[in-house]
Design a protein around this motif. Sequence first.
Motif, PDB file in Angstrom:
ATOM      1  N   UNK A  28       0.837  -1.204   0.000  1.00 57.25           N
ATOM      2  CA  UNK A  28       0.000   0.000   0.000  1.00 57.25           C
ATOM      3  C   UNK A  28       0.876   1.260   0.000  1.00 57.25           C
ATOM      4  N   UNK A  29       1.966   1.220   0.759  1.00 60.59           N
ATOM      5  CA  UNK A  29       2.880   2.371   0.785  1.00 60.59           C
ATOM      6  C   UNK A  29       3.443   2.629  -0.611  1.00 60.59           C
ATOM      7  N   UNK A  30       3.801   1.562  -1.306  1.00 57.41           N
ATOM      8  CA  UNK A  30       4.374   1.735  -2.646  1.00 57.41           C
ATOM      9  C   UNK A  30       3.314   2.210  -3.642  1.00 57.41           C
ATOM     10  N   UNK A  31       2.107   1.645  -3.565  1.00 52.57           N
ATOM     11  CA  UNK A  31       1.048   2.019  -4.512  1.00 52.57           C
ATOM     12  C   UNK A  31       0.665   3.497  -4.355  1.00 52.57           C
ATOM     13  N   UNK A  32       0.685   3.984  -3.114  1.00 54.04           N
ATOM     14  CA  UNK A  32       0.344   5.400  -2.912  1.00 54.04           C
ATOM     15  C   UNK A  32       1.499   6.316  -3.308  1.00 54.04           C
ATOM     16  N   UNK A  33       2.625   5.727  -3.702  1.00 53.77           N
ATOM     17  CA  UNK A  33       3.746   6.545  -4.146  1.00 53.77           C
ATOM     18  C   UNK A  33       4.664   6.990  -3.025  1.00 53.77           C
ATOM     19  N   UNK A  34       4.459   6.433  -1.838  1.00 59.77           N
ATOM     20  CA  UNK A  34       5.242   6.866  -0.682  1.00 59.77           C
ATOM     21  C   UNK A  34       6.696   6.454  -0.821  1.00 59.77           C
ATOM     22  N   UNK A  35       6.924   5.185  -1.050  1.00 61.51           N
ATOM     23  CA  UNK A  35       8.299   4.760  -1.343  1.00 61.51           C
ATOM     24  C   UNK A  35       8.320   3.337  -1.912  1.00 61.51           C
ATOM     25  N   UNK A  36       9.232   3.118  -2.843  1.00 60.76           N
ATOM     26  CA  UNK A  36       9.350   1.820  -3.486  1.00 60.76           C
ATOM     27  C   UNK A  36      10.511   1.009  -2.942  1.00 60.76           C
ATOM     28  N   UNK A  37      11.429   1.701  -2.240  1.00 58.30           N
ATOM     29  CA  UNK A  37      12.605   1.042  -1.676  1.00 58.30           C
ATOM     30  C   UNK A  37      12.687   1.426  -0.204  1.00 58.30           C
ATOM     31  N   UNK A  38      13.274   0.551   0.611  1.00 58.29           N
ATOM     32  CA  UNK A  38      13.469   0.924   2.014  1.00 58.29           C
ATOM     33  C   UNK A  38      14.924   0.726   2.415  1.00 58.29           C
ATOM     34  N   UNK A  39      15.334   1.489   3.427  1.00 63.23           N
ATOM     35  CA  UNK A  39      16.691   1.350   3.944  1.00 63.23           C
ATOM     36  C   UNK A  39      16.708   0.412   5.145  1.00 63.23           C
ATOM     37  N   UNK A  40      15.559   0.222   5.791  1.00 64.82           N
ATOM     38  CA  UNK A  40      15.488  -0.722   6.917  1.00 64.82           C
ATOM     39  C   UNK A  40      14.112  -1.359   6.929  1.00 64.82           C
ATOM     40  N   UNK A  41      14.038  -2.546   7.516  1.00 62.97           N
ATOM     41  CA  UNK A  41      12.807  -3.325   7.518  1.00 62.97           C
ATOM     42  C   UNK A  41      11.686  -2.548   8.209  1.00 62.97           C
ATOM     43  N   UNK A  42      10.522  -2.484   7.580  1.00 67.41           N
ATOM     44  CA  UNK A  42       9.385  -1.824   8.207  1.00 67.41           C
ATOM     45  C   UNK A  42       9.308  -0.328   7.942  1.00 67.41           C
ATOM     46  N   UNK A  43      10.284   0.202   7.197  1.00 62.87           N
ATOM     47  CA  UNK A  43      10.323   1.652   6.980  1.00 62.87           C
ATOM     48  C   UNK A  43       9.096   2.156   6.215  1.00 62.87           C
ATOM     49  N   UNK A  44       8.696   1.433   5.162  1.00 60.56           N
ATOM     50  CA  UNK A  44       7.561   1.887   4.346  1.00 60.56           C
ATOM     51  C   UNK A  44       6.288   1.894   5.184  1.00 60.56           C
ATOM     52  N   UNK A  45       6.094   0.826   5.968  1.00 56.84           N
ATOM     53  CA  UNK A  45       4.915   0.738   6.826  1.00 56.84           C
ATOM     54  C   UNK A  45       4.909   1.880   7.840  1.00 56.84           C
ATOM     55  N   UNK A  46       6.078   2.172   8.401  1.00 59.88           N
ATOM     56  CA  UNK A  46       6.176   3.235   9.383  1.00 59.88           C
ATOM     57  C   UNK A  46       5.811   4.581   8.763  1.00 59.88           C
ATOM     58  N   UNK A  47       6.328   4.822   7.566  1.00 54.82           N
ATOM     59  CA  UNK A  47       6.050   6.107   6.927  1.00 54.82           C
ATOM     60  C   UNK A  47       4.584   6.213   6.514  1.00 54.82           C
ATOM     61  N   UNK A  48       3.978   5.080   6.171  1.00 50.67           N
ATOM     62  CA  UNK A  48       2.547   5.097   5.844  1.00 50.67           C
ATOM     63  C   UNK A  48       1.746   5.527   7.081  1.00 50.67           C
ATOM     64  N   UNK A  49       2.142   5.022   8.233  1.00 48.86           N
ATOM     65  CA  UNK A  49       1.460   5.429   9.461  1.00 48.86           C
ATOM     66  C   UNK A  49       1.699   6.914   9.760  1.00 48.86           C
ATOM     67  N   UNK A  50       2.946   7.370   9.545  1.00 47.16           N
ATOM     68  CA  UNK A  50       3.306   8.749   9.896  1.00 47.16           C
ATOM     69  C   UNK A  50       2.471   9.794   9.143  1.00 47.16           C
TER      70      UNK A  50
END
Length: 760
Positions: free
Chosen positions: A611-633
């Motif tokens: 979901x984070x990637x589909x919304x354009x938030x980020x396609x790559x992460x530097x650490x595990x769980x980063x995309x999910x965290x940013x989606x929450x933020x």
Amino acid sequence: MTDARTAYRLEINGIVQGVGFRPFIYQLANHHGLMGEVANTATGVSLVLEGLETDIRQFIDDLPNKKPPLAHIVEVSETPEAVKGFAAFSIVKSRGSATRATLISPDVMVCEDCLAEMRDPVDRRFGYPFINCTNCGPRYTIIDDIPYDRPKTSMRRFRMCPMCQAEYDDPDNRRFHAQPNACAVCGPQVTLCDAGGKAVDTDDPIAEAANRLRQGRIVAIKGLGGFHLAVDATHADAVSRLRRRKHREEKPLALMCSSLDRIREIARVQTAEERLLVSIQRPIVLLEKRDHTAIADSVSPRNRYFGIMLPYTPLHHLLLDVGFVALVMTSANLSEEPIAIDNAEAFGRLGGIADDFLVHDRDILLRSDDSIVRHSAGHMRPIRRSRGYVPVPVFLKDDMPPVLACGAELKNTVCLTRGRQAFVSQHIGDMENRATDDFFRLTVDHLKRILDIDPQVVACDLHPDYMSTRYARELRGIACIAVQHHHAHIAACMAENKVDGPVIGLSFDGTGLGTDGTVWGGEVLVADYHTFTRAAHLAPVPMPGSTAAIKEPWRMAVAHLNAAFGEEAGSLRLPFLRSLGRQPVETMMAMMEKQINSPLTSSLGRLFDAVAAITGLRGQVAFEGQAAMELEMILDAAESGSYDFFWEGDGPCRIATVPIIQAVVRDVERGVSPHTISARFHNTLILLFDQLCRHLRSTTGIDRVALSGGVFQNHRLLVGLAAALKASGFDLLTHRLVPTNDGGLSLGQAVVAAATVTES
Ligand code: ZN
Ligand code: ZN
Ligand code: FE
């Protein structure tokens, strides 16, 4: 009025020996006019109280609030006793093997009395950075064997001067039997060194280190449980340089501020958070950032929180007294290696990172990172449980055989049990390199020695390739029990809540090997300690590229789009697909179709990634769980909308992700903001799992729900689901003692393994 007198026996478990606890009980009983006696026992202290009911209640209320600073009360059990007519309150001789099971205190912050002396120009310890007493200072990190006596600690090489010795020998002195007692004449010394390890010529190494920090230099500082890398947090260049050199491009960096007032300048502090900040454990507390602060943006990018702690060693106070807004104080390691503790090791490993080294000659025998906590859904939630909390045990409901549980792979800890106590180790880290593997082995041996535990059973994860699993399997002459990852999560949550089960367990994380060989992570289990059934799970999708899909959430997005739209997935009008180009998308589609390196996963963590990637938030992460965290933020808290959902079948129910993904795509195509989409996605999960739990209650009769797994670090999901489940009348179990992430897993493995061996 003698017949108004009642009597109770109290058994108090915890760290209540060697911390001035019995004198405290004696004074408190006298204060409330109570008669009786107190004694040390094998597991704590036992006392009899006689007096008026109201006085006894007040005594019990006072216990947690007035206890000596190093005492840690885990449990107070109370049983009525016959009134014997005690004439006074007295301290009586210890019963049984009182010293054998004595608990070792964690390392705790320097106390107010010591700080006052350190700042008093006429005190003999004025400005001494290693001041301590019975109520404060290092413990766990300087001990290498029991009993806890100076020769068994890294203080053995410092011979006390006559003045220190006199304090140590005087029962009325605050430093009576304080093993790390020292002064500038006889104790450890601090030295400032350059990057080559050569001592800098200065009268005041701490002040000189502060000067260099202000110039924007990176200083490695030896602390209590390891080295920190410090920079002035307002110095943007210094922060960026630290990130580059440490290869830590995006993870938030921890801050240290001199006072609560300083913290309030940069973050919002609620009352409960203030209590955590000033607690003797002095953890890093996640606090909501204020806008427009002096702190460099690169300290905590794309995050609404700062992780902030107050100083906890005398050296920290001396450094921060100089007047920084905040220092970045991050564990001194290359990404994901254990924190450095040894001087020579630090010069070697940190030579390319730090410009200067503020070191001392008191050895750290066991590394222990800073603990990280947050206040969420009404309670303190540990995220990383280390310094200040370890080795305080989790008290269990029942006795257990001695078990060693080895944890899994990421954020790993180990757990050793003894009777009703489960000792979860400090944070060991991600078991992906040799250095962490060594630290893992060192920690197991160290804990076995200082806790005097000889395990009869070893527990590990189902995954055969984890280093921790291989370690467990190689142990000889001891039964090895593999525990399914998500079962262990739920068992950990049950154990710390002292509940036997069965429970409905929501076990949500990124990765864990399932019993069917697929990758689980969105699991609803009906579980007790012995066994579990998989009652529901997310419908599985392939992970194209296997673990590469964890680092590259866009791959999970393609997998979920493929599941939701089939062939048409590649031609959807989504900005993230356009920026990827056709080639990578087609490669992923082909991999999935031919089932090449594309294991199936039911992971909720991976759904967040998609979901984070589909919304354009980020396609790559530097650490595990980063995309999910940013989606929450980015979530818009005012948005109350949600998406449709359904599940199919029974035993287990398959939760369809297709309608959720389709709805997200529709919103993106319509130009709905990612903030709104994130909120709708979170709201959907809350509604879905509340409804699913009610369905399972109707089929199983179980009305207790346990929440565990790394996904519950998501504040919005935890708060929302807890509220919904409570409103639906469920009895709710959540983590408050060990992390909900894999840092708490070893506890669950231990209790499941114990149940397995004791059932036969
Ligand atoms: Zn003190
Ligand atoms: Zn001395
Ligand atoms: Fe997990």
